[in-house]
Structures are given as C-alpha cells and as structure tokens.
Design a protein around this motif. Structure first.
Motif, PDB file in Angstrom:
ATOM      1  N   ASP A   1       0.834  -1.216   0.000  1.00  0.00           N
ATOM      2  CA  ASP A   1       0.000   0.000   0.000  1.00  0.00           C
ATOM      3  C   ASP A   1       0.865   1.260   0.000  1.00  0.00           C
ATOM      4  OD1 ASP A   1       0.861  -0.694   2.535  1.00  0.00           O
ATOM      5  OD2 ASP A   1      -0.944  -0.002   3.566  1.00  0.00           O
ATOM      6  N   VAL A   2       2.045   1.184   0.597  1.00  0.00           N
ATOM      7  CA  VAL A   2       2.960   2.330   0.574  1.00  0.00           C
ATOM      8  C   VAL A   2       3.483   2.531  -0.842  1.00  0.00           C
ATOM      9  CG1 VAL A   2       5.142   3.252   1.445  1.00  0.00           C
ATOM     10  CG2 VAL A   2       3.625   1.975   2.988  1.00  0.00           C
ATOM     11  N   MET A   3       3.859   1.455  -1.502  1.00  0.00           N
ATOM     12  CA  MET A   3       4.345   1.535  -2.884  1.00  0.00           C
ATOM     13  C   MET A   3       3.275   2.105  -3.810  1.00  0.00           C
ATOM     14  SD  MET A   3       7.485   0.566  -3.581  1.00  0.00           S
ATOM     15  CE  MET A   3       8.804  -0.643  -3.353  1.00  0.00           C
ATOM     16  N   GLN A   4       2.038   1.660  -3.641  1.00  0.00           N
ATOM     17  CA  GLN A   4       0.960   2.043  -4.550  1.00  0.00           C
ATOM     18  C   GLN A   4       0.655   3.530  -4.489  1.00  0.00           C
ATOM     19  OE1 GLN A   4      -2.228  -0.584  -3.395  1.00  0.00           O
ATOM     20  NE2 GLN A   4      -1.294  -2.371  -4.370  1.00  0.00           N
TER      21      GLN A   4
ATOM     22  N   THR B   1       2.773   5.874  -3.544  1.00  0.00           N
ATOM     23  CA  THR B   1       3.977   6.705  -3.668  1.00  0.00           C
ATOM     24  C   THR B   1       4.692   6.356  -4.971  1.00  0.00           C
ATOM     25  OG1 THR B   1       4.169   6.497  -1.261  1.00  0.00           O
ATOM     26  CG2 THR B   1       5.986   7.566  -2.418  1.00  0.00           C
ATOM     27  N   PRO B   2       4.191   6.825  -6.108  1.00  0.00           N
ATOM     28  CA  PRO B   2       4.816   6.521  -7.401  1.00  0.00           C
ATOM     29  C   PRO B   2       6.276   6.975  -7.435  1.00  0.00           C
ATOM     30  CG  PRO B   2       2.666   7.541  -7.699  1.00  0.00           C
ATOM     31  CD  PRO B   2       3.001   7.677  -6.250  1.00  0.00           C
ATOM     32  N   GLY B   3       7.104   6.130  -7.995  1.00  0.00           N
ATOM     33  CA  GLY B   3       8.511   6.487  -8.117  1.00  0.00           C
ATOM     34  C   GLY B   3       9.326   6.244  -6.865  1.00  0.00           C
ATOM     35  N   LEU B   4       8.732   5.630  -5.847  1.00  0.00           N
ATOM     36  CA  LEU B   4       9.460   5.411  -4.589  1.00  0.00           C
ATOM     37  C   LEU B   4      10.660   4.493  -4.803  1.00  0.00           C
ATOM     38  CD1 LEU B   4       9.757   5.760  -1.548  1.00  0.00           C
ATOM     39  CD2 LEU B   4       8.117   3.884  -1.225  1.00  0.00           C
ATOM     40  N   SER B   5      10.474   3.427  -5.586  1.00  0.00           N
ATOM     41  CA  SER B   5      11.581   2.491  -5.823  1.00  0.00           C
ATOM     42  C   SER B   5      12.755   3.182  -6.507  1.00  0.00           C
ATOM     43  CB  SER B   5      11.113   1.310  -6.678  1.00  0.00           C
ATOM     44  OG  SER B   5      10.206   0.502  -5.968  1.00  0.00           O
TER      45      SER B   5
ATOM     46  N   ILE C   1      19.628   2.176  -2.315  1.00  0.00           N
ATOM     47  CA  ILE C   1      18.766   1.395  -1.417  1.00  0.00           C
ATOM     48  C   ILE C   1      17.881   0.500  -2.269  1.00  0.00           C
ATOM     49  CG2 ILE C   1      17.054   1.525   0.432  1.00  0.00           C
ATOM     50  CD1 ILE C   1      17.988   4.545   0.719  1.00  0.00           C
ATOM     51  N   TYR C   2      17.711  -0.752  -1.864  1.00  0.00           N
ATOM     52  CA  TYR C   2      16.920  -1.713  -2.622  1.00  0.00           C
ATOM     53  C   TYR C   2      15.566  -1.904  -1.956  1.00  0.00           C
ATOM     54  CZ  TYR C   2      21.700  -2.589  -4.100  1.00  0.00           C
ATOM     55  OH  TYR C   2      22.991  -2.425  -4.541  1.00  0.00           O
ATOM     56  N   ALA C   3      14.496  -1.847  -2.746  1.00  0.00           N
ATOM     57  CA  ALA C   3      13.148  -1.959  -2.199  1.00  0.00           C
ATOM     58  C   ALA C   3      12.382  -3.088  -2.882  1.00  0.00           C
ATOM     59  CB  ALA C   3      12.399  -0.640  -2.367  1.00  0.00           C
ATOM     60  N   ASN C   4      11.715  -3.902  -2.081  1.00  0.00           N
ATOM     61  CA  ASN C   4      10.881  -4.993  -2.589  1.00  0.00           C
ATOM     62  C   ASN C   4       9.564  -5.020  -1.819  1.00  0.00           C
ATOM     63  OD1 ASN C   4      12.951  -6.326  -4.352  1.00  0.00           O
ATOM     64  ND2 ASN C   4      13.991  -6.604  -2.383  1.00  0.00           N
ATOM     65  N   THR C   5       8.560  -5.650  -2.427  1.00  0.00           N
ATOM     66  CA  THR C   5       7.278  -5.815  -1.737  1.00  0.00           C
ATOM     67  C   THR C   5       7.161  -7.217  -1.139  1.00  0.00           C
ATOM     68  OG1 THR C   5       6.241  -6.400  -3.846  1.00  0.00           O
ATOM     69  CG2 THR C   5       6.065  -4.102  -3.124  1.00  0.00           C
TER      70      THR C   5
ATOM     71  N   THR D   1      16.364  -9.368   3.538  1.00  0.00           N
ATOM     72  CA  THR D   1      15.648  -8.175   3.999  1.00  0.00           C
ATOM     73  C   THR D   1      16.244  -7.647   5.299  1.00  0.00           C
ATOM     74  OG1 THR D   1      13.591  -8.966   2.977  1.00  0.00           O
ATOM     75  CG2 THR D   1      13.402  -7.223   4.638  1.00  0.00           C
ATOM     76  N   ASP D   2      16.490  -6.345   5.339  1.00  0.00           N
ATOM     77  CA  ASP D   2      17.048  -5.706   6.526  1.00  0.00           C
ATOM     78  C   ASP D   2      16.021  -4.867   7.281  1.00  0.00           C
ATOM     79  OD1 ASP D   2      19.879  -6.456   6.052  1.00  0.00           O
ATOM     80  OD2 ASP D   2      19.679  -5.155   4.296  1.00  0.00           O
ATOM     81  N   VAL D   3      15.185  -4.151   6.527  1.00  0.00           N
ATOM     82  CA  VAL D   3      14.279  -3.170   7.133  1.00  0.00           C
ATOM     83  C   VAL D   3      12.856  -3.417   6.649  1.00  0.00           C
ATOM     84  CG1 VAL D   3      13.804  -0.707   7.458  1.00  0.00           C
ATOM     85  CG2 VAL D   3      16.168  -1.483   7.150  1.00  0.00           C
ATOM     86  N   LEU D   4      11.895  -3.327   7.570  1.00  0.00           N
ATOM     87  CA  LEU D   4      10.479  -3.466   7.239  1.00  0.00           C
ATOM     88  C   LEU D   4       9.837  -2.083   7.279  1.00  0.00           C
ATOM     89  CD1 LEU D   4       9.646  -6.509   9.569  1.00  0.00           C
ATOM     90  CD2 LEU D   4      10.364  -6.582   7.167  1.00  0.00           C
ATOM     91  N   VAL D   5       9.366  -1.620   6.132  1.00  0.00           N
ATOM     92  CA  VAL D   5       8.686  -0.327   6.055  1.00  0.00           C
ATOM     93  C   VAL D   5       7.190  -0.585   5.994  1.00  0.00           C
ATOM     94  CG1 VAL D   5       8.407   1.824   4.775  1.00  0.00           C
ATOM     95  CG2 VAL D   5      10.645   0.676   4.832  1.00  0.00           C
ATOM     96  N   VAL D   6       6.474  -0.128   7.007  1.00  0.00           N
ATOM     97  CA  VAL D   6       5.027  -0.381   7.082  1.00  0.00           C
ATOM     98  C   VAL D   6       4.280   0.945   7.040  1.00  0.00           C
ATOM     99  CG1 VAL D   6       5.273  -2.555   8.314  1.00  0.00           C
ATOM    100  CG2 VAL D   6       5.119  -0.447   9.605  1.00  0.00           C
ATOM    101  N   SER D   7       3.037   0.865   6.579  1.00  0.00           N
ATOM    102  CA  SER D   7       2.237   2.073   6.410  1.00  0.00           C
ATOM    103  C   SER D   7       1.796   2.635   7.757  1.00  0.00           C
ATOM    104  CB  SER D   7       0.998   1.768   5.558  1.00  0.00           C
ATOM    105  OG  SER D   7       0.105   0.932   6.276  1.00  0.00           O
TER     106      SER D   7
END
Length: 232
Positions: free
Chosen positions: A146-149, A151-155, A163-167, A173-179
């Motif tokens: 939901d954060v990716m959706q 925030t266009p262009g976040l990756s 920085i590498y970002a995956n869903t 994985t090192d860090v969990l980014v939650v809404s």
C-alpha cells in the motif's frame, strides 16, 4: 501403577496416566507443594522437570512461584518477543495441573514458533534515520504494497540513494517499512494483511530471533524529502 500412586492420583488412569509425556517443565520459585514432591508428581505425569531446566524456547511449561528469579522472568518476555510462548502457570495453575485438569492446560509436544506482532515490536525495533546521513545505503527494504501504490517512483528514488526496495520479505531483507495505517492497527492490538505477512514469513523461517528493524512510512518519506546533497 502402584497402590500408593493410585491413592495419590485417583483420577489418573490409563491411557491418561502420563498426560505430560514429551513435555518439559521449568520450575521457578517456590509453591505450596514442597519442591521434591512437586517434581515427583510432575515426573509421574510424564514430564521432564529436571532441576537444571531453565527457561528456553524448548520448554513447554514454566511454573512461576514465589521468589521466581527476575532474569528468568525477563527471558520469558524475550521468548514471547521472538515468537515462543510456553504455558506459564502460577500456583492456581499448578493446582489445576496436579488436580486432574491437565487436559485443559495441554500444549502440543512439538514446539512451534508463533510470532504475534505487538506495538512493542515496533518500539524496540524502530530505526531512527539521521538527517544528513544515508543510513539506508545498500540496505534491503521490504516496503508494504500500500505504501508503494500511493507513492509513485518510490523504488526509483530509493535506488538513486543505493537502497533496494521490494514488496516481499526474504533472507536478505534488513528493514520493514510499514504504512501509517498498519502501525495504527498495531498500536490498537489489531492486525492487517501486511502485519500478517510479516508474522507468517518469520514463523516459517529458520530464524530464532526477530532480527528486523522497522520503519514507518511517514518517517521514510520525511527522510526522503531531504535534498540528496545533504545525505552525501
């Protein structure tokens, strides 16, 4: 079973004479029952309750009596944080266990990890980003869908900072980014699809500790709003 054992345990008849077979018991502190008698009765019920057993992820029951060591009680909290939940019994629970109610207190012989995310996980694992420094450089981020959706262009923006970002979550994985919404639910003791994914991924892994750091959507976006030049 001897006549003496039958007298002591009139309600314990085969095949339930040893309902605690295959279960280990850690005894902390003192109870109304003398220590030797308590250990003997638990052993007759099939439990492994040797004096050297301490709180660990391999223990099924923890009996907490008067004067229980503070360090062992603290370690119980650490186990729960990492997804291990032995059955904890006080004096009333011990009386039930010995009084013929073991079935209502039964736990599986096979110990399974069962992480239940709480607000404490976020508080203890929260990553604080530093202005003027690229703290996430080369880190692998799980960014909730939901954060990716929204925030266009976040990756791309994260990629520009190394920085590498995956869903999805994997071993790298090192860090969990939650809404912000997920964190709100976590604060209220509720859950959602993102939180459930984190729990399921950890529970199915071989890890014995919850090693991730966590970051809120709001904190990440505020940090990204800083000019790149200030992060060199």
């Amino acid at each position: 079973m001897t006549m003496q054992q039958t007298f002591l345990f009139p309600d314990m008849e085969e095949p339930d004479a040893q309902p605690l077979r295959g279960r280990s018991v850690c005894i902390l502190g003192s109870f109304t029952q003398p220590a030797k008698e308590l250990a003997k009765r638990l052993t007759l019920m099939g439990a492994d309750c040797r004096p050297g057993i301490k709180v660990s992820r391999n223990v099924h029951y923890v009996l907490v009596g008067r004067g229980a060591p503070a360090d062992q009680l603290e370690y119980l909290q650490t186990l729960a944080f990492n997804g291990y939940h032995p059955c904890v019994l006080d004096q009333a629970g011990v009386d039930r266990l010995l009084g013929g109610h073991a079935a209502s207190l039964m736990v599986d012989a096979e110990i399974r990890k069962d992480l239940r995310l709480t607000w404490q996980h976020y508080q203890r694992c929260r990553m604080k980003l530093t202005a003027g420094r690229n703290d996430l450089y080369t880190k692998e981020l799980f960014v909730a869908a939901d954060v990716m959706q929204r925030t266009p262009g976040l990756s791309i923006e994260l990629g520009n900072r190394g920085i590498y970002a995956n869903t999805y979550i994997d071993d790298t994985t090192d860090v969990l980014v939650v809404s912000n919404e997920s964190l709100g639910r976590l604060r209220e003791g509720a859950s959602d699809a993102t939180l459930a994914t984190i729990e399921q991924t950890y529970n199915s892994s071989h890890s014995q500790t919850f090693r991730y750091v966590m970051l809120s959507e709001e904190e990440l976006l505020q940090w990204l709003s800083m000019p790149l030049s200030s992060l060199d």
